[in-house]
Design a protein around this motif. Structure first.
Motif, PDB file in Angstrom:
ATOM      1  N   THR A 199      -0.492   4.577  -4.453  1.00  0.00           N
ATOM      2  CA  THR A 199       0.494   4.081  -3.511  1.00  0.00           C
ATOM      3  C   THR A 199       1.177   5.279  -2.876  1.00  0.00           C
ATOM      4  OG1 THR A 199       0.838   2.228  -4.994  1.00  0.00           O
ATOM      5  CG2 THR A 199       2.493   2.558  -3.283  1.00  0.00           C
ATOM      6  N   GLN A 200       1.388   5.210  -1.554  1.00  0.00           N
ATOM      7  CA  GLN A 200       1.957   6.352  -0.843  1.00  0.00           C
ATOM      8  C   GLN A 200       3.456   6.136  -0.625  1.00  0.00           C
ATOM      9  OE1 GLN A 200      -0.618   7.936   2.259  1.00  0.00           O
ATOM     10  NE2 GLN A 200       1.126   8.357   3.564  1.00  0.00           N
ATOM     11  N   TYR A 201       4.232   7.167  -0.985  1.00  0.00           N
ATOM     12  CA  TYR A 201       5.688   7.121  -0.760  1.00  0.00           C
ATOM     13  C   TYR A 201       5.987   8.137   0.328  1.00  0.00           C
ATOM     14  CZ  TYR A 201       5.913   4.409  -5.054  1.00  0.00           C
ATOM     15  OH  TYR A 201       5.738   3.433  -5.996  1.00  0.00           O
ATOM     16  N   GLY A 202       6.342   7.680   1.522  1.00  0.00           N
ATOM     17  CA  GLY A 202       6.423   8.610   2.650  1.00  0.00           C
ATOM     18  C   GLY A 202       5.014   9.100   2.918  1.00  0.00           C
ATOM     19  N   ASN A 239      -2.520   9.429   3.797  1.00  0.00           N
ATOM     20  CA  ASN A 239      -2.775   8.837   5.119  1.00  0.00           C
ATOM     21  C   ASN A 239      -4.221   8.376   5.314  1.00  0.00           C
ATOM     22  OD1 ASN A 239      -0.154   9.051   5.931  1.00  0.00           O
ATOM     23  ND2 ASN A 239      -0.442  10.873   7.189  1.00  0.00           N
ATOM     24  N   VAL A 240      -4.852   7.906   4.252  1.00  0.00           N
ATOM     25  CA  VAL A 240      -6.218   7.386   4.381  1.00  0.00           C
ATOM     26  C   VAL A 240      -6.125   5.892   4.724  1.00  0.00           C
ATOM     27  CG1 VAL A 240      -8.394   6.919   3.184  1.00  0.00           C
ATOM     28  CG2 VAL A 240      -7.178   9.081   2.791  1.00  0.00           C
ATOM     29  N   ARG A 241      -6.784   5.488   5.818  1.00  0.00           N
ATOM     30  CA  ARG A 241      -6.721   4.088   6.257  1.00  0.00           C
ATOM     31  C   ARG A 241      -7.597   3.236   5.333  1.00  0.00           C
ATOM     32  NH1 ARG A 241      -8.788   4.697  12.211  1.00  0.00           N
ATOM     33  NH2 ARG A 241     -10.322   5.876  11.030  1.00  0.00           N
ATOM     34  N   THR A 242      -6.954   2.508   4.442  1.00  0.00           N
ATOM     35  CA  THR A 242      -7.726   1.801   3.411  1.00  0.00           C
ATOM     36  C   THR A 242      -8.481   0.594   3.961  1.00  0.00           C
ATOM     37  OG1 THR A 242      -5.754   0.549   2.820  1.00  0.00           O
ATOM     38  CG2 THR A 242      -6.232   2.525   1.508  1.00  0.00           C
ATOM     39  N   ARG A 278      -6.505   0.564  13.240  1.00  0.00           N
ATOM     40  CA  ARG A 278      -5.739   0.988  14.405  1.00  0.00           C
ATOM     41  C   ARG A 278      -4.278   1.278  14.074  1.00  0.00           C
ATOM     42  NH1 ARG A 278      -8.333  -2.186  18.735  1.00  0.00           N
ATOM     43  NH2 ARG A 278     -10.218  -0.994  19.180  1.00  0.00           N
ATOM     44  N   CYS A 279      -3.662   0.373  13.279  1.00  0.00           N
ATOM     45  CA  CYS A 279      -2.210   0.453  13.119  1.00  0.00           C
ATOM     46  C   CYS A 279      -1.786   1.492  12.090  1.00  0.00           C
ATOM     47  CB  CYS A 279      -1.622  -0.911  12.771  1.00  0.00           C
ATOM     48  SG  CYS A 279      -1.889  -1.411  11.067  1.00  0.00           S
ATOM     49  N   ASN A 280      -2.697   1.871  11.201  1.00  0.00           N
ATOM     50  CA  ASN A 280      -2.398   2.880  10.183  1.00  0.00           C
ATOM     51  C   ASN A 280      -1.290   2.476   9.209  1.00  0.00           C
ATOM     52  OD1 ASN A 280      -3.893   5.700  10.796  1.00  0.00           O
ATOM     53  ND2 ASN A 280      -3.560   4.591  12.691  1.00  0.00           N
ATOM     54  N   ASP A 281      -1.000   1.191   9.113  1.00  0.00           N
ATOM     55  CA  ASP A 281       0.044   0.770   8.181  1.00  0.00           C
ATOM     56  C   ASP A 281      -0.460   0.715   6.743  1.00  0.00           C
ATOM     57  OD1 ASP A 281       2.684   0.505   8.687  1.00  0.00           O
ATOM     58  OD2 ASP A 281       2.575  -1.483   9.569  1.00  0.00           O
ATOM     59  N   CYS A 282      -1.766   0.600   6.556  1.00  0.00           N
ATOM     60  CA  CYS A 282      -2.313   0.395   5.210  1.00  0.00           C
ATOM     61  C   CYS A 282      -2.693   1.700   4.538  1.00  0.00           C
ATOM     62  CB  CYS A 282      -3.527  -0.522   5.276  1.00  0.00           C
ATOM     63  SG  CYS A 282      -4.919   0.244   6.134  1.00  0.00           S
ATOM     64  N   VAL A 283      -2.203   2.838   5.074  1.00  0.00           N
ATOM     65  CA  VAL A 283      -2.651   4.119   4.526  1.00  0.00           C
ATOM     66  C   VAL A 283      -2.143   4.343   3.100  1.00  0.00           C
ATOM     67  CG1 VAL A 283      -2.908   5.224   6.785  1.00  0.00           C
ATOM     68  CG2 VAL A 283      -0.726   5.415   5.561  1.00  0.00           C
ATOM     69  N   MET A 284      -2.976   5.007   2.321  1.00  0.00           N
ATOM     70  CA  MET A 284      -2.654   5.327   0.925  1.00  0.00           C
ATOM     71  C   MET A 284      -3.191   6.724   0.623  1.00  0.00           C
ATOM     72  SD  MET A 284      -3.675   1.705  -0.862  1.00  0.00           S
ATOM     73  CE  MET A 284      -2.621   1.739  -2.305  1.00  0.00           C
ATOM     74  N   ILE A 285      -2.917   7.169  -0.599  1.00  0.00           N
ATOM     75  CA  ILE A 285      -3.477   8.460  -1.024  1.00  0.00           C
ATOM     76  C   ILE A 285      -4.791   8.159  -1.749  1.00  0.00           C
ATOM     77  CG2 ILE A 285      -3.107  10.517  -2.434  1.00  0.00           C
ATOM     78  CD1 ILE A 285      -0.067   9.923  -2.101  1.00  0.00           C
ATOM     79  N   VAL A 286      -5.885   8.678  -1.223  1.00  0.00           N
ATOM     80  CA  VAL A 286      -7.184   8.427  -1.826  1.00  0.00           C
ATOM     81  C   VAL A 286      -7.784   9.762  -2.251  1.00  0.00           C
ATOM     82  CG1 VAL A 286      -9.501   7.496  -1.477  1.00  0.00           C
ATOM     83  CG2 VAL A 286      -7.537   6.346  -0.449  1.00  0.00           C
ATOM     84  N   HIS A 321       0.822  -1.209   0.000  1.00  0.00           N
ATOM     85  CA  HIS A 321       0.000   0.000   0.000  1.00  0.00           C
ATOM     86  C   HIS A 321       0.855   1.258   0.000  1.00  0.00           C
ATOM     87  CE1 HIS A 321      -3.990  -1.845   1.504  1.00  0.00           C
ATOM     88  NE2 HIS A 321      -3.264  -2.761   0.936  1.00  0.00           N
ATOM     89  N   ARG A 322       2.038   1.128   0.573  1.00  0.00           N
ATOM     90  CA  ARG A 322       2.877   2.320   0.681  1.00  0.00           C
ATOM     91  C   ARG A 322       4.321   1.892   0.888  1.00  0.00           C
ATOM     92  NH1 ARG A 322       4.035   4.286   6.209  1.00  0.00           N
ATOM     93  NH2 ARG A 322       3.494   2.632   7.643  1.00  0.00           N
ATOM     94  N   TYR A 323       5.224   2.851   0.700  1.00  0.00           N
ATOM     95  CA  TYR A 323       6.635   2.671   1.050  1.00  0.00           C
ATOM     96  C   TYR A 323       6.944   3.689   2.131  1.00  0.00           C
ATOM     97  CZ  TYR A 323       7.019  -0.405  -2.959  1.00  0.00           C
ATOM     98  OH  TYR A 323       6.850  -1.450  -3.822  1.00  0.00           O
TER      99      TYR A 323
END
Lengths: 111, 109, 535
Positions: free
Chosen positions: B95-98, B79-82, B66-74, B48-50
């Protein structure tokens, strides 16, 4: 607590690198085990201190994944039971809030 | 290809309409209303991101927001929790880079 | 600022039960939940619950969730979803993020029922996509109908690990192994046995060394650890998996009581930092109460009773019930809670005493504790196993329940009273009368799927073995497959002679297979021909 602080600051052995030092502990802020261990050797002895030093638990999840682990690592480095390591303070908001929500907040504007 | 068609206890799953959306400009399919992450996982997309510091891949970890690891640009918002954001037709997922999209991240360099 | 008599934070089993109890006594109740759906973890729990009738034993978790929700709404409880409580401030002010704005509420009483968060372990590669929490696996497959991958390594053999392992198989995944750093299986033996007989290997005293892969998990290396948790050189095993599922315990989510100024205690038996509560679940801050896992990790059934205790106490506090009714209810709920807290898995004794003997004095099965299945030689001493003489007289249940778990549906459902547990529900079930009808109600009702029917008089040289079966597709009568033993090792060909499915049995089919008589006490799983390698 007091006792272990004294013991820790008095007998400081040199930092020894370990095999798993490069392993990520805080997922959000990408802090490794080695960095946390080094922080303890730099004098950080509570979770709040390590947090301010390294940003562990300050990322998007707010320490939900790593806080147990960070506490264990500090305790291990200080050779004290984990229960003696003071945990980070809890703060509002406990979930990430977009700044725009505060900016547009009715209650805030009234003041 | 990862959908459970017939579950021994739950049988079928109620799904919304089949919709298409974009992932990094490529057309993908999923069901409206299901989390974006579920539609992506079904299509075999796990990254989802790097991350910002080490540029390491991340994806679904807790699946409950909760963990916010799956965030992407929507639709332009990072930082959108997919895993808890419902999929809508025509969404533009990147896909989110940083905390940026790839293009923006490359312009920084 | 909106005022409610009771504000509940969290619409899981504890929060909903507390809301129901308070609302039933006439209080005005508002419940917040940050998720899009209420029910907390209940809707992910597709297995049948343990306990007795009053704990809704033999009901599946999601059905209990449906009932709780309907009951709460029927009583006028207002549930607001997608509402994240971000803090509790002075005078019980609750700040809630709802969509794109904040809302402010005040509760005369507040119940914090925020549940738990999953623990993690870190290892090389643990941030790779494909490493997920056990809760994530449950959410993906049981809520969204998606397999998290194809082949899974389960890390952790507690109840969450073994239950989610079983659910992964039901969803169509394979389990490469269940590993645990401890020297014995942490969860109920019966849960472990369900997947062991499908061929899942257990590696105890093992930990994960590394997740392999560049963009996502492509494999894992596990290693044996010695009694000092140090890896044993040369014991590494590589597993071909695309999912690594972490089931290494839960911690209470108790930031809100901390923020509200409640006195906290660090209690390892309760899973970590929890507020200090009195017997009515009230914290040290007046009118702020707790319910469920947020006050200490237990099972969902306990959380529901905790919710009742809290709701009852608040109704009394607000003057909605008389002293006598309050006392009676409290005593009833406390009794039900004590029943669940008994047995060898109770939270305050299992670590100290270890798992060695049952309360009746039977030696626990070592293979069950280390490999997840009972060996036939260990089995015969247990009181649920009928004698050879009895077995030659016709159909009989074989109750492979060998640990003291608080559970008694088998006693309840038997129309002939063949199975006796007694009032103490942690007792091992005892096979008593010999008047078995072969109805199979006990087989389908056992949440541990530890009861089988064996008829050694079925045909000359052949026995009929009835097993609980919860996989798809359901084999047809007359179809052939392979009978497997408790370890999942194929014994040889078996034929399905009867399939029974009833609404009462709720998804647990009774599959009767014909096997050579010498396998009557061995064959405990049926693998249809079309399924490949088990596990």
């Amino acid at each position: 607590m007091k006792e272990c602080v004294i013991r820790r600051t008095a007998a400081k052995e040199p930092f020894m690198a370990k095999l798993e030092d490069s392993m990520i502990v805080c997922r959000c802020e990408e802090i490794t085990k080695g960095e946390i261990r080094q922080a303890v050797y730099d004098g950080m002895m509570t979770m709040n201190e390590v947090k301010r030093y390294l940003r562990t638990g300050m990322g998007l999840c707010q320490g939900q994944s790593c806080s147990r682990k960070v506490r264990d690592i500090i305790a291990e480095e200080m050779s004290v039971p984990r229960e003696t390591i003071e945990i980070s303070s809890a703060r509002n908001p406990i979930r990430p809030v977009p700044m725009s929500i505060y900016a547009n907040d009715k209650a805030c504007k009234r003041r | 290809m990862y959908r459970i068609e017939n579950h021994p206890i739950l049988h079928q799953f109620d799904k919304g309409q089949r919709v298409s959306f974009l992932l990094d400009g490529k057309e993908m399919e999923g069901f409206a209303g299901e989390p974006i992450a579920i539609a992506l996982r079904n299509s075999g997309v796990l990254v989802h991101r790097y991350t910002a510091k080490r540029a390491e891949p991340r994806g679904i970890f807790c699946a409950i927001g909760r963990c916010n690891d799956c965030v992407m640009i929507v639709d332009g918002t990072p930082n959108v929790r997919t895993c808890v954001t419902p999929l809508q037709a025509g969404m533009n997922v990147e896909t989110q880079y940083g905390i940026q999209s790839r293009g923006a991240a490359e312009n920084n360099d | 600022m909106i005022r409610y008599e009771v504000i509940v934070i969290g619409a899981g089993p504890a929060g909903l039960s507390a809301a129901i109890e308070a609302a039933a006594h006439g209080l005005q109740v508002l419940v917040f939940d940050e998720n899009a759906k209420p029910g907390g973890q209940l809707f992910k729990q597709i297995h049948k619950f343990f306990g007795s009738k009053e704990h809704q034993a033999r009901e599946r978790g999601f059905r209990i969730g449906e009932k709780l929700l309907a009951e709460a709404l029927g009583l006028g409880v207002k549930v607001i979803l997608g509402a994240q409580v971000i803090g509790i401030f002075a005078h019980r002010q609750v700040t809630v993020m709802q969509g794109d704005h904040m809302e402010y509420y005040v509760g005369n009483s507040i119940i914090i029922a925020t549940g738990a968060t999953e623990n993690v372990i870190s290892f090389s590669g643990w941030t790779l996509p494909g490493v997920i929490g056990a809760g994530a696996a449950q959410t993906m497959m049981n809520i969204h109908g998606l397999r998290p991958g194809k082949k899974v390594l389960m890390v952790g053999s507690g109840n969450v690990g073994v239950v989610v392992g079983y659910q992964l198989i039901q969803a169509g995944c394979q389990i490469a192994a269940v590993i645990d750093g401890a020297p014995h299986i942490g969860g109920y033996g019966v849960h472990a046995a369900k997947i062991a007989r499908m061929g899942v290997p257990f590696y105890l005293s093992h930990t994960i060394l590394q997740a392999h892969g560049t963009k996502s998990v492509s494999g894992a290396t596990i290693v044996e650890v010695d009694s000092f948790w140090q890896p044993v050189p040369g014991s590494e095993k590589n597993l071909d998996v695309d999912v690594i599922c972490l089931a290494v315990g839960l911690s209470p989510l108790a930031e809100l009581p901390r923020l509200a100024g409640c006195r906290m205690q660090d209690n390892p038996l309760k899973g970590g930092l929890v507020p200090v509560c009195n017997q009515y679940n009230e914290t040290t801050v007046k009118d702020i109460y707790m319910a469920g896992d947020a006050a200490g990790i237990e099972e969902a059934s306990s959380a529901m009773i905790q919710g009742r205790i809290t709701g009852n106490a608040i109704a009394h506090q607000h003057g909605y019930i008389e002293n006598t009714e309050f006392d009676q209810c409290h005593t009833k709920y406390q009794g039900a809670l004590n029943q669940l807290r008994a047995g060898m898995f109770k939270r305050d004794s299992r670590k100290e005493t270890g798992l060695r003997y049952t309360q009746e004095g039977y030696t626990l099965s070592k293979t069950l504790l280390t490999k997840g299945f009972l060996s036939t030689s260990e089995l015969s001493v247990f009181p649920g196993i009928p004698t050879e003489v009895r077995r030659r007289q016709g159909v009989t249940p074989i109750i492979e329940c060998t640990q003291n778990i608080p559970c008694n549906p088998c006693q309840d459902v038997c129309p002939k009273g063949c199975i006796k547990i007694g009032d103490k529900i942690t007792n091992l079930p005892v096979m008593s009368a010999s008047s078995c009808l072969g109805c199979g109600l006990c087989v389908a009702s056992c949440p541990g799927q530890a009861i089988f029917l064996v008829d050694e008089t079925y045909e000359d040289q052949f026995a009929a073995v009835t097993i609980p079966y919860e996989l798809v597709p359901l084999p047809g009568e007359g179809s052939k497959g392979v009978a497997c033993d408790r370890a999942g090792i194929p014994l040889g060909e078996a034929e399905v002679i009867h399939i029974r499915t009833t609404a009462y049995n709720d998804g647990t089919a009774l599959l009767t297979m014909k096997v050579p008589i010498e396998w009557a006490m061995e064959a405990r799983f049926f693998k249809p021909d079309h399924i490949g390698e088990g596990g």
